[in-house]
Design a protein around this motif. Sequence first.
Motif, PDB file in Angstrom:
ATOM      1  N   THR A  83       0.837  -1.195   0.000  1.00 21.99           N
ATOM      2  CA  THR A  83       0.000   0.000   0.000  1.00 21.99           C
ATOM      3  C   THR A  83       0.875   1.249   0.000  1.00 21.99           C
ATOM      4  OG1 THR A  83      -1.509  -1.266   1.369  1.00 21.99           O
ATOM      5  CG2 THR A  83      -1.973   1.067   1.099  1.00 21.99           C
ATOM      6  N   THR A  84       1.871   1.246   0.894  1.00 19.87           N
ATOM      7  CA  THR A  84       2.787   2.394   0.946  1.00 19.87           C
ATOM      8  C   THR A  84       3.469   2.585  -0.400  1.00 19.87           C
ATOM      9  OG1 THR A  84       3.221   1.593   3.150  1.00 19.87           O
ATOM     10  CG2 THR A  84       4.542   3.439   2.396  1.00 19.87           C
ATOM     11  N   LEU A  85       3.954   1.469  -0.957  1.00 20.62           N
ATOM     12  CA  LEU A  85       4.630   1.556  -2.253  1.00 20.62           C
ATOM     13  C   LEU A  85       3.706   2.145  -3.294  1.00 20.62           C
ATOM     14  CD1 LEU A  85       6.802  -1.640  -2.782  1.00 20.62           C
ATOM     15  CD2 LEU A  85       7.494   0.759  -2.728  1.00 20.62           C
ATOM     16  N   GLY A  86       2.456   1.688  -3.281  1.00 22.55           N
ATOM     17  CA  GLY A  86       1.487   2.183  -4.250  1.00 22.55           C
ATOM     18  C   GLY A  86       1.309   3.687  -4.135  1.00 22.55           C
ATOM     19  N   ILE A  87       1.200   4.164  -2.888  1.00 24.10           N
ATOM     20  CA  ILE A  87       1.032   5.606  -2.680  1.00 24.10           C
ATOM     21  C   ILE A  87       2.247   6.352  -3.223  1.00 24.10           C
ATOM     22  CG2 ILE A  87       0.885   7.402  -0.924  1.00 24.10           C
ATOM     23  CD1 ILE A  87      -0.757   5.461   0.742  1.00 24.10           C
ATOM     24  N   ILE A  88       3.427   5.831  -2.899  1.00 22.52           N
ATOM     25  CA  ILE A  88       4.646   6.510  -3.356  1.00 22.52           C
ATOM     26  C   ILE A  88       4.682   6.549  -4.874  1.00 22.52           C
ATOM     27  CG2 ILE A  88       7.158   6.422  -3.384  1.00 22.52           C
ATOM     28  CD1 ILE A  88       7.022   5.005  -0.709  1.00 22.52           C
ATOM     29  N   LEU A  89       4.368   5.396  -5.505  1.00 17.96           N
ATOM     30  CA  LEU A  89       4.438   5.343  -6.971  1.00 17.96           C
ATOM     31  C   LEU A  89       3.454   6.314  -7.586  1.00 17.96           C
ATOM     32  CD1 LEU A  89       4.987   1.577  -7.764  1.00 17.96           C
ATOM     33  CD2 LEU A  89       6.572   3.492  -7.954  1.00 17.96           C
ATOM     34  N   SER A  90       2.218   6.368  -7.047  1.00 17.65           N
ATOM     35  CA  SER A  90       1.243   7.270  -7.657  1.00 17.65           C
ATOM     36  C   SER A  90       1.707   8.713  -7.499  1.00 17.65           C
ATOM     37  CB  SER A  90      -0.140   7.050  -7.053  1.00 17.65           C
ATOM     38  OG  SER A  90      -0.315   7.849  -5.912  1.00 17.65           O
ATOM     39  N   LEU A  91       2.287   9.022  -6.328  1.00 19.53           N
ATOM     40  CA  LEU A  91       2.822  10.373  -6.133  1.00 19.53           C
ATOM     41  C   LEU A  91       3.903  10.679  -7.159  1.00 19.53           C
ATOM     42  CD1 LEU A  91       3.179  10.905  -2.280  1.00 19.53           C
ATOM     43  CD2 LEU A  91       1.790  12.200  -3.883  1.00 19.53           C
ATOM     44  N   ILE A  92       4.803   9.690  -7.334  1.00 17.28           N
ATOM     45  CA  ILE A  92       5.929   9.934  -8.237  1.00 17.28           C
ATOM     46  C   ILE A  92       5.443  10.127  -9.667  1.00 17.28           C
ATOM     47  CG2 ILE A  92       7.947   8.857  -9.294  1.00 17.28           C
ATOM     48  CD1 ILE A  92       8.623   7.716  -6.577  1.00 17.28           C
ATOM     49  N   PHE A  93       4.506   9.263 -10.121  1.00 15.33           N
ATOM     50  CA  PHE A  93       4.056   9.373 -11.509  1.00 15.33           C
ATOM     51  C   PHE A  93       3.318  10.676 -11.759  1.00 15.33           C
ATOM     52  CE2 PHE A  93       4.612   4.669 -11.703  1.00 15.33           C
ATOM     53  CZ  PHE A  93       5.602   4.725 -12.668  1.00 15.33           C
ATOM     54  N   GLU A  94       2.404  11.021 -10.845  1.00 17.19           N
ATOM     55  CA  GLU A  94       1.639  12.249 -11.062  1.00 17.19           C
ATOM     56  C   GLU A  94       2.570  13.463 -10.962  1.00 17.19           C
ATOM     57  OE1 GLU A  94      -1.382  12.244 -12.044  1.00 17.19           O
ATOM     58  OE2 GLU A  94      -1.749  10.099 -11.779  1.00 17.19           O
ATOM     59  N   ALA A  95       3.501  13.409 -10.014  1.00 21.79           N
ATOM     60  CA  ALA A  95       4.447  14.519  -9.899  1.00 21.79           C
ATOM     61  C   ALA A  95       5.294  14.609 -11.166  1.00 21.79           C
ATOM     62  CB  ALA A  95       5.329  14.336  -8.670  1.00 21.79           C
ATOM     63  N   GLY A  96       5.620  13.457 -11.734  1.00 18.91           N
ATOM     64  CA  GLY A  96       6.377  13.427 -12.980  1.00 18.91           C
ATOM     65  C   GLY A  96       5.618  14.143 -14.086  1.00 18.91           C
ATOM     66  N   ARG A  97       4.306  13.883 -14.160  1.00 15.95           N
ATOM     67  CA  ARG A  97       3.501  14.586 -15.170  1.00 15.95           C
ATOM     68  C   ARG A  97       3.532  16.088 -14.928  1.00 15.95           C
ATOM     69  NH1 ARG A  97      -2.235  11.897 -15.123  1.00 15.95           N
ATOM     70  NH2 ARG A  97      -2.703  13.622 -16.530  1.00 15.95           N
ATOM     71  N   PHE A  98       3.507  16.481 -13.644  1.00 10.94           N
ATOM     72  CA  PHE A  98       3.561  17.916 -13.333  1.00 10.94           C
ATOM     73  C   PHE A  98       4.880  18.517 -13.798  1.00 10.94           C
ATOM     74  CE2 PHE A  98       4.995  21.200 -10.329  1.00 10.94           C
ATOM     75  CZ  PHE A  98       4.024  22.162 -10.569  1.00 10.94           C
ATOM     76  N   PHE A  99       5.956  17.784 -13.534  1.00 11.53           N
ATOM     77  CA  PHE A  99       7.267  18.349 -13.870  1.00 11.53           C
ATOM     78  C   PHE A  99       7.489  18.402 -15.368  1.00 11.53           C
ATOM     79  CE2 PHE A  99       8.466  17.061  -9.431  1.00 11.53           C
ATOM     80  CZ  PHE A  99       8.491  18.360  -8.977  1.00 11.53           C
ATOM     81  N   ARG A 100       6.649  17.688 -16.159  1.00 13.35           N
ATOM     82  CA  ARG A 100       6.739  17.833 -17.599  1.00 13.35           C
ATOM     83  C   ARG A 100       6.136  19.188 -18.022  1.00 13.35           C
ATOM     84  NH1 ARG A 100       4.138  12.782 -19.117  1.00 13.35           N
ATOM     85  NH2 ARG A 100       5.316  11.781 -17.462  1.00 13.35           N
ATOM     86  N   LEU A 101       5.141  19.645 -17.235  1.00  9.24           N
ATOM     87  CA  LEU A 101       4.508  20.935 -17.557  1.00  9.24           C
ATOM     88  C   LEU A 101       5.283  22.106 -16.974  1.00  9.24           C
ATOM     89  CD1 LEU A 101       0.812  19.888 -16.906  1.00  9.24           C
ATOM     90  CD2 LEU A 101       1.917  20.189 -19.116  1.00  9.24           C
ATOM     91  N   VAL A 102       5.786  21.907 -15.737  1.00  8.09           N
ATOM     92  CA  VAL A 102       6.506  22.989 -15.070  1.00  8.09           C
ATOM     93  C   VAL A 102       7.886  22.460 -14.716  1.00  8.09           C
ATOM     94  CG1 VAL A 102       6.564  24.453 -13.022  1.00  8.09           C
ATOM     95  CG2 VAL A 102       4.378  23.861 -14.063  1.00  8.09           C
ATOM     96  N   PRO A 103       8.943  23.155 -15.138  1.00  9.49           N
ATOM     97  CA  PRO A 103      10.299  22.637 -14.838  1.00  9.49           C
ATOM     98  C   PRO A 103      10.539  22.535 -13.331  1.00  9.49           C
ATOM     99  CG  PRO A 103      10.366  24.704 -16.085  1.00  9.49           C
ATOM    100  CD  PRO A 103       8.948  24.394 -15.896  1.00  9.49           C
ATOM    101  N   MET A 104      11.300  21.508 -12.954  1.00 11.09           N
ATOM    102  CA  MET A 104      11.513  21.250 -11.534  1.00 11.09           C
ATOM    103  C   MET A 104      12.211  22.412 -10.848  1.00 11.09           C
ATOM    104  SD  MET A 104      13.298  17.979  -9.692  1.00 11.09           S
ATOM    105  CE  MET A 104      12.322  16.715 -10.406  1.00 11.09           C
ATOM    106  N   GLY A 105      13.158  23.037 -11.588  1.00 10.04           N
ATOM    107  CA  GLY A 105      13.887  24.168 -11.004  1.00 10.04           C
ATOM    108  C   GLY A 105      12.947  25.299 -10.634  1.00 10.04           C
ATOM    109  N   GLU A 106      11.986  25.557 -11.516  1.00  8.54           N
ATOM    110  CA  GLU A 106      11.051  26.638 -11.235  1.00  8.54           C
ATOM    111  C   GLU A 106      10.195  26.304 -10.018  1.00  8.54           C
ATOM    112  OE1 GLU A 106       8.501  27.758 -14.586  1.00  8.54           O
ATOM    113  OE2 GLU A 106       7.121  28.567 -13.095  1.00  8.54           O
ATOM    114  N   PHE A 107       9.781  25.043  -9.944  1.00 10.60           N
ATOM    115  CA  PHE A 107       8.949  24.626  -8.824  1.00 10.60           C
ATOM    116  C   PHE A 107       9.717  24.740  -7.503  1.00 10.60           C
ATOM    117  CE2 PHE A 107       7.656  21.087  -6.024  1.00 10.60           C
ATOM    118  CZ  PHE A 107       6.367  21.484  -5.758  1.00 10.60           C
ATOM    119  N   LEU A 108      10.948  24.255  -7.514  1.00 13.48           N
ATOM    120  CA  LEU A 108      11.700  24.196  -6.251  1.00 13.48           C
ATOM    121  C   LEU A 108      12.216  25.560  -5.822  1.00 13.48           C
ATOM    122  CD1 LEU A 108      13.759  20.898  -6.495  1.00 13.48           C
ATOM    123  CD2 LEU A 108      11.753  21.366  -5.116  1.00 13.48           C
TER     124      LEU A 108
END
Lengths: 459, 294
Positions: A178-203
Amino acid sequence: MHLSLLLLILGLLATVGFVLGRHRALGLVDKAAQLRSLPGYYGAYVLLWCALPSLLVLCLWLALDSGFVDRLLMSDLPAAVQQLPEEELALYIRDVKNLATGNVVSGQAGRELQLGADRYQGLLRTNLVSRSLVVLGLAVLGLFLGWRSIDLRLKAMNRVEAAAKWILMAGSTLAVFTTLGIILSLIFEAGRFFRLVPMGEFLFGLRWSPQLALRADQVGSSGSFGAVPLFAGTLLITVIAMLVAVPVGLLSAIYLAEYAGPRFRTFAKPLLEILAGVPTVVYGFFAALTVAPTLRRFGEGLGLEVASESALAAGAVMGIMIIPYVSSLSDDVISAVPRGLREASLGMGATQAETIRRVVFPAALPGIVGGILLAVSRAIGETMIVVMAAGLAANLTANPLEAVTTVTVQIVTLLVGDQEFDSAKTLAAFALGLMLFLVTLVLNVVALVVVRKYREQYE
Amino acid sequence: MSQSTEAAALSSLSVPFRPGGVADGSASLAMSEDIARATQPQIENSVLEARDFCLWYGEKQALKNISMEVPEKQITAFIGPSGCGKSTLLRSINRLNDLVPSVRVDGDILFEGESVFGAEVDTNLLRKRVGMVFQKSNPFPKSIYENVAYGCRIQGISHRTELDEIVERSLRSSALWDEVKDRLDDVATGLSGGQQQRLCIARAIAVEPEVILFDEPCSALDPIATAKIEELMKELRHQYTQVIVTHNMQQASRISDFTAFLYLGELIEYGPTKSVFINPIRQQTEDYITGRFG
């Protein structure tokens, strides 16, 4: 056959298996003591043979059947429909299903649609019947095989306990997955976000304004995702909360562990721990409706400008909420300092205060730090109080009298209401969630390591 | 002065005799008629003196009318089976029993003629003058140096050269200096059990107490470490008054000058170690030291 009825029958079969297995084992010998295992183990052995494989197949079936039925349904649809683009095809299939189950259908139900619905109903029925047949058949087969394999050489106890071990392991892996699943979903969705907004700008961006323009000519909603104001706001509120919680919590822990009499302790410790049990939403309106206006009035009396939603109000109330995290854990570690150390110090002529300051507190310090780190990660993740009392304005400020906003508050506001999952605004919530998760994870790991190191010292 | 003469007078009595004002010990006295007041040796310079000392943990009486004197700069051993009250008696001397709630005492213990239970007594000062070494070695989780310097630091000595001197002197007299002089800054909990116990002795003598109480100091140590501690105690004999509680009768006979045998909270026999072990007066003492019970 309905699922609950199927499970009931499975349970009955398993019980029958238990009784039969036990009976057969007892029938093999004159006295129960001649058996290798207690008779109940032979019963449990047959029970497991009967229930485990059939339940496993049932679980798999439940996980896979809808996709399989959909595939079958699709292959039966007219060729014209199959040629439709993906979204329209999905809509069509949904219509077929809705018609079959008697729900509202978009548009007019044509003859083709009706045919499809009938076909779908037929498929569903076949699915249910074959499911029941396969599962029950497996159960009966397992029961028979298990029952037949009982003889004097069978080590029923070892087999049953091995099976029990696997069942326990399955339970614990479920939590991990379950924990792994949560982490993976976070990572994938965050990955989609970082395709729209560069990570440097976000951080490292200094402006947070996640409102996106809906129309091209709209004014003032450019959308910018610099998360630094959120991190700063979270940090500010956490620092204020710890400034309240650490001194109060530590002092009360030292008093409870070293000075308080047993009667006061049994009475005061649960009372203090109640603070952690108050729903955070109650703290939230306490902060927003009582503390914040009081601070504001007080600040005005001093000639200070205090926002009606201020970091100070939210942080102070949050600090009160986490007092028991600090005090309870610290009390435990202070009490766990070996009595010998106290006696050694007192026996040298040190006063109680000197003993606490020079011996007990330093010895308990690693554990106390661990407790404080856990409290920090609690403060960072706390949502309700800040939603209600800290405000939404993403000000980049270190002034505790101004409104700030935190990572958690922004996640809430980004995900409340209607949203589209391909816009950067919604996906930003996952990126923020990932950051939050990473920070609290690191804090928890560090805290656990610190606490464990401390434990090793005395055991 | 008058106290010791009174005690001497008491000790010379051979008939069962109780001074007035003691209500509780009478039941046990009536039970065994042959147990009179315990035998008392002639003691010239007494440092510690118990007078009809009784102690209760809640309802349970742990010590019954103990009267005895402890000689200066000698080793006195308390022996007896588990639960006989010997540790309780020892911990009453520096009032460490105060830490236990529900403890109640009657009678008195005098240290250099003054009651340790008096209202004006500063227990911290008392514990500075009466040091203690515990059953389980309990060095602080600090460096070796800081462990020894602890007592001085709480007395306000913080001058480095002065502390260095005290630490070295204490470690030398506890025969630990050569083993640790190169790693004074290491954490003390890393030492072996016997070294830790000698460190605890160094820590106790660093503040130059007059009396050192040893509460079964060797019960967790192997024979070699035990021998070292005993050797050390013998070396310190002429500098400090030492009182040791021990389960080990050989140990008592090896190192002590006087031995007190306690049983069920009563002082059964007290005398020079040789005579207690070779020629015990009471049957119970003989039974215990010959291993018939306990």
